[in-house]
Design a protein around this motif. Structure first.
Motif, short mmCIF file in Angstrom:
data_model
loop_
_atom_site.label_atom_id
_atom_site.label_comp_id
_atom_site.label_asym_id
_atom_site.label_seq_id
_atom_site.Cartn_x
_atom_site.Cartn_y
_atom_site.Cartn_z
N SER A 1 1.97 6.92 5.37
CA SER A 1 0.60 7.34 5.08
C SER A 1 0.65 8.65 4.30
CB SER A 1 -0.20 7.53 6.38
OG SER A 1 0.40 8.53 7.19
N SER B 1 -0.24 8.63 -1.48
CA SER B 1 -0.90 8.33 -2.76
C SER B 1 -0.62 9.37 -3.83
CB SER B 1 -2.40 8.18 -2.56
OG SER B 1 -2.96 9.37 -2.03
N ASP C 1 -1.89 4.39 -0.78
CA ASP C 1 -1.68 5.55 0.09
C ASP C 1 -0.62 5.28 1.13
OD1 ASP C 1 -2.71 8.28 0.92
OD2 ASP C 1 -2.95 7.19 2.81
#
Length: 248
Positions: A102, A105, A124
């Protein structure tokens, strides 16, 4: 006025430059309610070290003439990596690996033990990168984003495998015979298996496991009676085991 970069880590510490006019003798730069440290100032620019923060904040510059209109600055969470697939690759480089997690991005670099490579951002939660050529061994893998670094990773570079022998030399046509293959570079320096496939003739084995870098345990698949060659592929390359395994 403009701000560059317009995003950074929640922990602060990023160098940020605001450009415009009438910025000489700046007395304060605020990121939301937090005060930044001014490190450089000219009539057309102010350079600061960002304070810690979260979310989107208004950034303003204060001089003796007043306070500027706000500019948006975005705090990004630090990246988190949950998986690297595969976890090893050939010393020659050129392998595409997928990194999942996570906050990826904005990824700007994936560093392989001191060799940075620009990644391809898929989303992301996913980036891909092509490995560089590196000497055999384990290296620290570091993912860099505007939100910070994630460096709690190890990636293994391995030489092409070799295979010297196997036992037993024969087994039942029904399969399910455990075969022990002796070779080299069957696991990384830290012991992670590099083997991706083993075939008996043209039939792939469905279970195999590297006990260490020199031994591989394989459960034979069912096969018609006769002699077949054993081939194996690792993240470092492919090889054929000398001799033939005989199904009886």
């Amino acid at each position: 006025m403009a701000i560059s970069p317009n995003q950074g880590a929640t922990g602060g510490g990023d160098t940020v430059t605001i450009t415009g006019t009438n910025l000489a003798n700046a007395t304060a730069v605020h990121f939301g309610e937090e005060l930044a440290t001014i490190t450089g100032n000219t009539p057309t620019s102010v350079t600061v070290t960002s304070p810690s923060g979260s979310g989107a904040v208004d950034t303003t510059v204060t001089t003796s003439a007043g306070t500027s209109a706000p500019l948006s600055f975005f705090y990004l969470k630090s990246p988190v990596v949950t998986s690297v697939e595969p976890a090893s690759g050939a010393v020659a480089g050129g392998d595409t690996i997928t990194i999942m997690g996570s906050g990826l991005s904005g990824a700007t670099s994936v560093d392989f033990g001191g060799t940075p490579v620009a990644p391809t951002v898929v989303s992301d939660s996913e980036i891909t990168v092509v490995t560089p050529a590196t000497a055999a061994g384990d290296v620290v893998l570091t993912v860099s984003t505007p939100g910070g670094l994630f460096d709690n990773l190890v990636f293994g570079f391995v030489d092409p495998p070799t295979a010297a022998s196997f036992t037993p030399l024969l087994g039942p046509a029904a399969g399910d015979q455990m075969v022990d293959i002796v070779g080299t570079d069957l696991a990384t320096a830290s012991g992670v298996s590099t083997v991706t496939s083993v075939t008996f003739g043209v039939t792939p084995a469905t279970f195999f496991y590297a006990l260490n870098s020199t031994r591989l345990a394989v459960l034979t698949p069912a096969q018609a009676t006769g002699a077949v060659t054993i081939s194996l592929t690792t993240t470092g390359g492919s090889t054929t085991v000398p001799g033939a395994y005989v199904y009886v």
